[in-house]
Design an enzyme around this catalytic site. Structure first.
Site, short mmCIF file in Angstrom:
data_model
loop_
_atom_site.label_atom_id
_atom_site.label_comp_id
_atom_site.label_asym_id
_atom_site.label_seq_id
_atom_site.Cartn_x
_atom_site.Cartn_y
_atom_site.Cartn_z
N HIS A 1 -30.67 -21.67 0.08
CA HIS A 1 -30.65 -22.51 1.28
C HIS A 1 -31.93 -22.24 2.07
O HIS A 1 -32.33 -21.08 2.24
CB HIS A 1 -29.41 -22.18 2.13
CG HIS A 1 -29.33 -23.05 3.35
ND1 HIS A 1 -28.93 -24.38 3.29
CD2 HIS A 1 -29.65 -22.81 4.64
CE1 HIS A 1 -29.00 -24.91 4.49
NE2 HIS A 1 -29.44 -23.97 5.33
N LEU B 1 -27.53 -31.04 -3.84
CA LEU B 1 -27.02 -31.50 -2.55
C LEU B 1 -25.61 -32.08 -2.65
O LEU B 1 -25.28 -33.07 -2.02
CB LEU B 1 -28.01 -32.50 -1.94
CG LEU B 1 -29.43 -31.93 -1.78
CD1 LEU B 1 -30.35 -32.92 -1.10
CD2 LEU B 1 -29.44 -30.59 -1.04
N ASP C 1 -22.50 -23.22 2.73
CA ASP C 1 -23.50 -22.18 3.02
C ASP C 1 -22.82 -20.91 3.56
O ASP C 1 -23.38 -20.22 4.42
CB ASP C 1 -24.55 -22.67 4.03
CG ASP C 1 -25.25 -23.94 3.58
OD1 ASP C 1 -25.48 -24.08 2.36
OD2 ASP C 1 -25.58 -24.77 4.43
N GLY D 1 -37.02 -30.47 -7.87
CA GLY D 1 -36.87 -29.39 -8.83
C GLY D 1 -37.93 -28.31 -8.78
O GLY D 1 -38.17 -27.63 -9.78
N GLU E 1 -38.47 -19.36 -0.90
CA GLU E 1 -37.54 -19.84 -1.92
C GLU E 1 -37.98 -19.53 -3.35
O GLU E 1 -37.19 -19.02 -4.16
CB GLU E 1 -37.35 -21.36 -1.79
CG GLU E 1 -36.72 -21.77 -0.49
CD GLU E 1 -36.40 -23.26 -0.46
OE1 GLU E 1 -35.86 -23.79 -1.42
OE2 GLU E 1 -36.72 -23.90 0.57
N ASN F 1 -26.52 -20.05 -4.56
CA ASN F 1 -27.21 -21.20 -3.96
C ASN F 1 -28.43 -20.71 -3.20
O ASN F 1 -28.43 -19.61 -2.64
CB ASN F 1 -26.24 -21.90 -2.98
CG ASN F 1 -26.87 -23.07 -2.27
OD1 ASN F 1 -27.51 -23.93 -2.90
ND2 ASN F 1 -26.73 -23.15 -0.96
N ASN G 1 -37.65 -25.51 -7.23
CA ASN G 1 -36.98 -24.22 -7.43
C ASN G 1 -36.63 -24.01 -8.90
O ASN G 1 -36.74 -22.91 -9.42
CB ASN G 1 -35.72 -24.12 -6.55
CG ASN G 1 -36.06 -23.72 -5.13
OD1 ASN G 1 -36.37 -22.55 -4.88
ND2 ASN G 1 -36.02 -24.66 -4.21
C1 GAR Z 1 -34.95 -26.78 -1.34
O1 GAR Z 1 -35.67 -26.56 -0.16
C2 GAR Z 1 -33.58 -26.15 -1.25
O2 GAR Z 1 -33.58 -24.95 -0.55
C3 GAR Z 1 -32.83 -27.21 -0.48
O3 GAR Z 1 -33.26 -28.42 -1.07
C4 GAR Z 1 -34.62 -28.27 -1.51
C5 GAR Z 1 -34.71 -28.70 -2.95
O4 GAR Z 1 -36.05 -28.68 -3.40
N1 GAR Z 1 -31.42 -27.01 -0.58
C6 GAR Z 1 -30.59 -27.25 0.42
O5 GAR Z 1 -30.95 -27.71 1.49
C7 GAR Z 1 -29.13 -26.90 0.14
N2 GAR Z 1 -28.38 -26.83 1.35
P1 GAR Z 1 -36.40 -28.63 -4.95
O6 GAR Z 1 -35.62 -29.75 -5.63
O7 GAR Z 1 -37.89 -28.89 -4.99
O8 GAR Z 1 -36.02 -27.28 -5.50
#
Ligand code: GAR
Length: 200
Positions: free
Chosen positions: A110, A91, A151, A12, A181, A108, A14
């Site tokens: 990515h 995911l 995506d 989490g 991000e 989203n 992001n």
């Molecule tokens: C992040 O790097 C996000 O971009 C990726 O999962 C991670 C989650 O981190 N998402 C994907 O790969 C989607 N295809 P977080 O839970 O610390 O935000």
């Protein structure tokens, strides 16, 4: 006020960047109305609860089949009555039913420069492993609209990040998060909330 529902699966960070952005004024006109995780152990749920944000788990493990899980997920999203849904490290590939219900209202993040290193099998650390294996020198992150494909929707924002000598997947993942991000996801939300970025 843009009401957003944030969907998460793991740490989490992001989500944290969005909550911090709202707290420090980098994101305006925005309220997180709910957080949904498909994983009950996701630390993201604690982060949300610490901020007093309604946070719930909708786990596929609690349903007989995928259809029932998707139905429950859609009902949960609807219950928060969001204007848009933000997939922040979520995911789960959303089924057509949910994408249609929220057409042009789901975004989203990515962790690569789409169309590189995206699609089936490219998520989380796997993206950065593939980047290092291929030997590209520049990677980054993308915020895009979610359509039926994986995506695949319209690209809203991207930011490039350099790959450096000696990078491991985890080091690279951290740099992509910090430099791209955690910047472009809050930026996209702020722009959407203030009419500077249109989803349709
Ligand atoms: C992040 O790097 C996000 O971009 C990726 O999962 C991670 C989650 O981190 N998402 C994907 O790969 C989607 N295809 P977080 O839970 O610390 O935000």
């Amino acid at each position: 006020m843009l009401k957003i529902c944030v969907c998460v699966s793991g740490g989490g960070t992001n989500l944290q960047a969005i909550m911090d952005g709202i707290a420090d004024g980098a994101i305006t006109n925005t309220q997180i109305v709910g957080v949904i995780s498909n994983n009950k152990n996701a630390y993201a749920l604690e982060r949300a609860a610490d901020h007093g944000i309604p946070a719930v788990c909708v786990s596929p493990k609690d349903y007989e089949d995928r259809e029932q899980f998707y139905d429950a997920l859609l009902e949960r999203v609807k219950s928060f009555q969001p204007d848009i849904v933000v997939l922040a490290g979520f995911l789960v590939n959303l089924p057509e039913k949910i994408v249609k219900e929220y057409q042009n209202r789901i975004i989203n993040i990515h962790p690569s420069l789409i169309p590189s290193f995206c699609g089936v099998g490219y998520y989380g650390l796997k993206v950065h492993e593939a980047v290092l294996q291929r030997g590209v020198k520049v990677t980054g992150a993308t915020v895009h609209v979610v359509d039926g494909g994986i995506d695949a929707g319209r690209i809203l924002l991207q930011k490039a990040v350099c790959v450096e000598e000696g990078d491991t997947p985890k080091i690279l993942q951290q740099r992509v998060m910090e430099q791209a991000e955690w910047k472009i996801l809050p930026e996209a939300i702020d722009k959407i909330a203030n009419g500077k970025l249109l989803l349709d």
